[in-house]
Design a protein around this motif. Structure first.
Motif, PDB file in Angstrom:
ATOM      1  N   LEU A 106      44.900  42.317  58.390  1.00 43.40           N
ATOM      2  CA  LEU A 106      44.988  43.618  57.581  1.00 43.40           C
ATOM      3  C   LEU A 106      46.305  44.412  58.274  1.00 43.40           C
ATOM      4  CD1 LEU A 106      41.664  43.706  55.652  1.00 43.40           C
ATOM      5  CD2 LEU A 106      43.860  42.577  54.955  1.00 43.40           C
TER       6      LEU A 106
ATOM      7  N   SER B  83      38.399  47.423  55.701  1.00 46.61           N
ATOM      8  CA  SER B  83      39.430  47.781  54.740  1.00 46.61           C
ATOM      9  C   SER B  83      40.658  48.447  55.621  1.00 46.61           C
ATOM     10  CB  SER B  83      39.082  48.846  53.647  1.00 46.61           C
ATOM     11  OG  SER B  83      38.038  48.468  52.986  1.00 46.61           O
TER      12      SER B  83
ATOM     13  N   LEU C 254      46.379  36.384  54.861  1.00 42.29           N
ATOM     14  CA  LEU C 254      45.571  36.611  53.489  1.00 42.29           C
ATOM     15  C   LEU C 254      44.769  35.247  53.118  1.00 42.29           C
ATOM     16  CD1 LEU C 254      47.411  39.306  51.481  1.00 42.29           C
ATOM     17  CD2 LEU C 254      45.383  39.702  53.047  1.00 42.29           C
TER      18      LEU C 254
ATOM     19  N   TRP D 278      37.904  39.307  48.893  1.00 47.48           N
ATOM     20  CA  TRP D 278      38.881  40.067  49.297  1.00 47.48           C
ATOM     21  C   TRP D 278      39.593  40.659  48.214  1.00 47.48           C
ATOM     22  CZ3 TRP D 278      44.233  40.162  48.919  1.00 47.48           C
ATOM     23  CH2 TRP D 278      44.953  39.146  48.444  1.00 47.48           C
TER      24      TRP D 278
ATOM     25  N   TRP E 156      42.602  44.026  46.972  1.00 44.66           N
ATOM     26  CA  TRP E 156      43.412  45.170  47.064  1.00 44.66           C
ATOM     27  C   TRP E 156      43.750  46.149  45.750  1.00 44.66           C
ATOM     28  CZ3 TRP E 156      48.258  46.327  44.886  1.00 44.66           C
ATOM     29  CH2 TRP E 156      48.755  45.374  44.361  1.00 44.66           C
TER      30      TRP E 156
ATOM     31  N   VAL F 250      43.548  47.393  51.334  1.00 41.23           N
ATOM     32  CA  VAL F 250      43.367  45.863  51.242  1.00 41.23           C
ATOM     33  C   VAL F 250      41.811  45.721  51.820  1.00 41.23           C
ATOM     34  CG1 VAL F 250      43.855  43.252  51.689  1.00 41.23           C
ATOM     35  CG2 VAL F 250      45.717  45.358  51.360  1.00 41.23           C
TER      36      VAL F 250
END
Length: 141
Positions: A54, A85, A110, A120, A122, A131
């Motif tokens: 990320l 996050s 991802l 997951w 966003w 994200v």
């Protein structure tokens, strides 16, 4: 008078947040930050991989990786659930878990997260987005 039994108290959810300058060397600091917070977590390797991916995405694909950029990492732990996050300063495009070709040098981050995390997602736009990867297992800090 009969004593009343109260349900066992559940530990309060924990949440940590830290901002980092937008340089590539910060990925190591993020891994250290997350690793210290979640020491003993049985799925820590997956959480660290997700945090790293990320951060790298925020630095490569958003304004966070430009001169003067910043990003924010948040870690939440609630019982056996851990969420990591990364909030960035936005950029073109939207995060997507793609199947990169066998010879592709990038594009798997991802997708890897989608295979290791419970979920997951966003939210946000070109001005800023977050994200998040969520992991669940049998663990209580």
């Amino acid at each position: 008078m009969t004593p009343t039994l109260l349900p066992a108290a559940q530990p309060a959810p924990l949440r940590w947040r830290r901002s980092f300058p937008g340089g590539p060397e910060q990925a190591r600091d993020v891994r250290r930050f997350v690793g210290c917070l979640l020491a003993g977590c049985p799925f820590l390797d997956d959480v660290l991989l997700a945090a790293d991916e990320l951060v790298v995405n925020a630095l490569r694909h958003t304004k966070s990786g430009q001169d003067g950029g910043i990003f924010v990492v948040e870690v939440a732990q609630d019982g056996g659930m851990v969420a990591v996050s990364v909030a960035d300063q936005g950029g073109p495009g939207e995060p997507a878990a793609l199947d990169a070709g066998d010879l592709a040098e990038s594009g798997r981050g991802l997708r890897t997260i989608s295979l290791t995390a419970a979920s997951w997602g966003w939210h946000g736009n070109g001005e800023g987005r977050t994200v998040t990867a969520v992991f669940a297992g049998h663990w209580a800090a």
